[in-house]
Design a protein around this motif. Structure first.
Motif, PDB file in Angstrom:
ATOM      1  N   ASN A   1     -41.931 -40.169   4.500  1.00 12.77           N
ATOM      2  CA  ASN A   1     -41.622 -40.915   5.715  1.00 12.77           C
ATOM      3  C   ASN A   1     -42.320 -40.307   6.928  1.00 12.77           C
ATOM      4  O   ASN A   1     -42.830 -41.033   7.794  1.00 12.77           O
ATOM      5  CB  ASN A   1     -40.112 -40.928   5.930  1.00 12.77           C
ATOM      6  N   THR A   2     -42.358 -38.982   6.997  1.00 14.43           N
ATOM      7  CA  THR A   2     -43.020 -38.319   8.123  1.00 14.43           C
ATOM      8  C   THR A   2     -44.510 -38.625   8.159  1.00 14.43           C
ATOM      9  O   THR A   2     -45.072 -38.935   9.217  1.00 14.43           O
ATOM     10  CB  THR A   2     -42.805 -36.795   8.036  1.00 14.43           C
ATOM     11  N   ILE A   3     -45.155 -38.569   7.005  1.00 14.53           N
ATOM     12  CA  ILE A   3     -46.600 -38.849   6.948  1.00 14.53           C
ATOM     13  C   ILE A   3     -46.883 -40.293   7.340  1.00 14.53           C
ATOM     14  O   ILE A   3     -47.785 -40.576   8.135  1.00 14.53           O
ATOM     15  CB  ILE A   3     -47.146 -38.541   5.544  1.00 14.53           C
ATOM     16  N   PHE A   4     -46.109 -41.226   6.800  1.00 17.90           N
ATOM     17  CA  PHE A   4     -46.341 -42.638   7.105  1.00 17.90           C
ATOM     18  C   PHE A   4     -46.031 -42.952   8.572  1.00 17.90           C
ATOM     19  O   PHE A   4     -46.705 -43.795   9.183  1.00 17.90           O
ATOM     20  CB  PHE A   4     -45.491 -43.527   6.188  1.00 17.90           C
ATOM     21  N   THR A   5     -45.029 -42.288   9.129  1.00 15.43           N
ATOM     22  CA  THR A   5     -44.708 -42.509  10.540  1.00 15.43           C
ATOM     23  C   THR A   5     -45.810 -41.973  11.446  1.00 15.43           C
ATOM     24  O   THR A   5     -46.202 -42.622  12.423  1.00 15.43           O
ATOM     25  CB  THR A   5     -43.369 -41.849  10.895  1.00 15.43           C
ATOM     26  N   LEU A   6     -46.316 -40.782  11.132  1.00 20.50           N
ATOM     27  CA  LEU A   6     -47.426 -40.232  11.912  1.00 20.50           C
ATOM     28  C   LEU A   6     -48.663 -41.125  11.823  1.00 20.50           C
ATOM     29  O   LEU A   6     -49.376 -41.324  12.813  1.00 20.50           O
ATOM     30  CB  LEU A   6     -47.759 -38.822  11.421  1.00 20.50           C
ATOM     31  N   ALA A   7     -48.911 -41.681  10.638  1.00 17.87           N
ATOM     32  CA  ALA A   7     -50.044 -42.593  10.475  1.00 17.87           C
ATOM     33  C   ALA A   7     -49.869 -43.848  11.323  1.00 17.87           C
ATOM     34  O   ALA A   7     -50.817 -44.337  11.955  1.00 17.87           O
ATOM     35  CB  ALA A   7     -50.210 -42.965   8.998  1.00 17.87           C
ATOM     36  N   ALA A   8     -48.637 -44.382  11.344  1.00 24.75           N
ATOM     37  CA  ALA A   8     -48.370 -45.576  12.151  1.00 24.75           C
ATOM     38  C   ALA A   8     -48.527 -45.282  13.638  1.00 24.75           C
ATOM     39  O   ALA A   8     -49.136 -46.067  14.380  1.00 24.75           O
ATOM     40  CB  ALA A   8     -46.964 -46.097  11.861  1.00 24.75           C
TER      41      ALA A   8
END
Length: 249
Positions: free
Chosen positions: A125-132
């Motif tokens: 979730n952290t990686i995908f949120t940072l990407a977004a």
């Protein structure tokens, strides 16, 4: 002699409206043949198209692997490339752990199983949120420029730098034969922006609730939407880049 000269002449196809001449240029030292086609219409306009026929070596699996490996090395030659590589590796590893624990391939029970799933899910979730968060401002800016600034030079330069296959208003003014593909870029940008928007409810659910009381419907709805938009947007962008990458000369 007259008969032999006629046999050596290039093939010609004649009809009432157009005259087509095809010339083949080949060389033993070259890896592929280039065919040039000249079309002369009855109204006096001329069109010329060219196409490159890939050689047998370029179509082989070994050649494609070499090209892919060269692209990987080029990516890893920059700090940003290394960061993307390690983030992608982390996503694959943590995703595999969650999958194996959830399916029973890795035997974990009770609280230990819940901890494995929760920790790795939070990493994802952290990686995908940072990407977004890193991509969304640029995607919103591109959408704004396409809708409201596509006639201005700044908007055209920005869109062209981010999406090389997009035909700007300036390009279409110079060459009216270019297709208007602004609608295709609009479709790609809408889908990619939806990808970012779908990630935010997931982030709120993951960070705002304990895993014992977290609303499962939020993850169940928005996670597939986020993944689907990311895949579809990327595939469409690649297809449009392939379609509009070649130029009529």
């Amino acid at each position: 002699m007259k008969k032999s000269s006629q046999m050596l002449s290039p093939p010609r196809l004649m009809n009432r409206s157009s005259h087509i001449q095809i010339e083949d240029v080949s060389s033993e030292d070259e890896m592929h043949d280039v065919k040039s086609v000249d079309i002369s219409h009855a109204d006096g306009t001329d069109e010329e198209y060219s196409s490159t026929v890939p050689s047998q070596e370029e179509s082989s699996l070994g050649y494609k692997i070499q090209q892919a490996w060269a692209s990987v090395l080029d990516l890893l030659s920059t700090a940003t490339g290394w960061m993307v590589f390690w983030l992608a590796l982390t996503v694959v590893a943590t995703g595999a752990i969650v999958f194996m624990v959830m399916t029973g391939m890795v035997k974990k029970e009770g609280e230990e199983k819940a901890s494995y799933v929760e920790v790795n899910s939070q990493i994802l979730n952290t990686i995908f949120t940072l990407a977004a968060l890193s991509n969304h401002p640029l995607r919103l800016r591109d959408l704004y420029y396409l809708l409201f600034k596509s006639h201005e030079l700044r908007g055209q330069k920005t869109l062209k730098s981010r999406w090389p296959w997009y035909h700007t208003e300036g390009q279409k003014a110079k060459d009216p034969s270019l297709d208007d593909n602004s609608g295709r870029l609009l479709l790609v940008l809408i889908i990619l922006n939806l990808n970012c928007f779908a990630q935010y409810p997931i982030c709120v659910a993951m960070w705002g609730y304990d895993h014992t009381v977290r609303p499962a419907w939020i993850i169940g709805i928005f996670l597939p939407v986020s993944f689907l938009c990311s895949i579809v947007g990327g595939v469409l962008a690649g297809q449009f880049a392939k379609k509009y990458g070649g130029k009529k000369r």
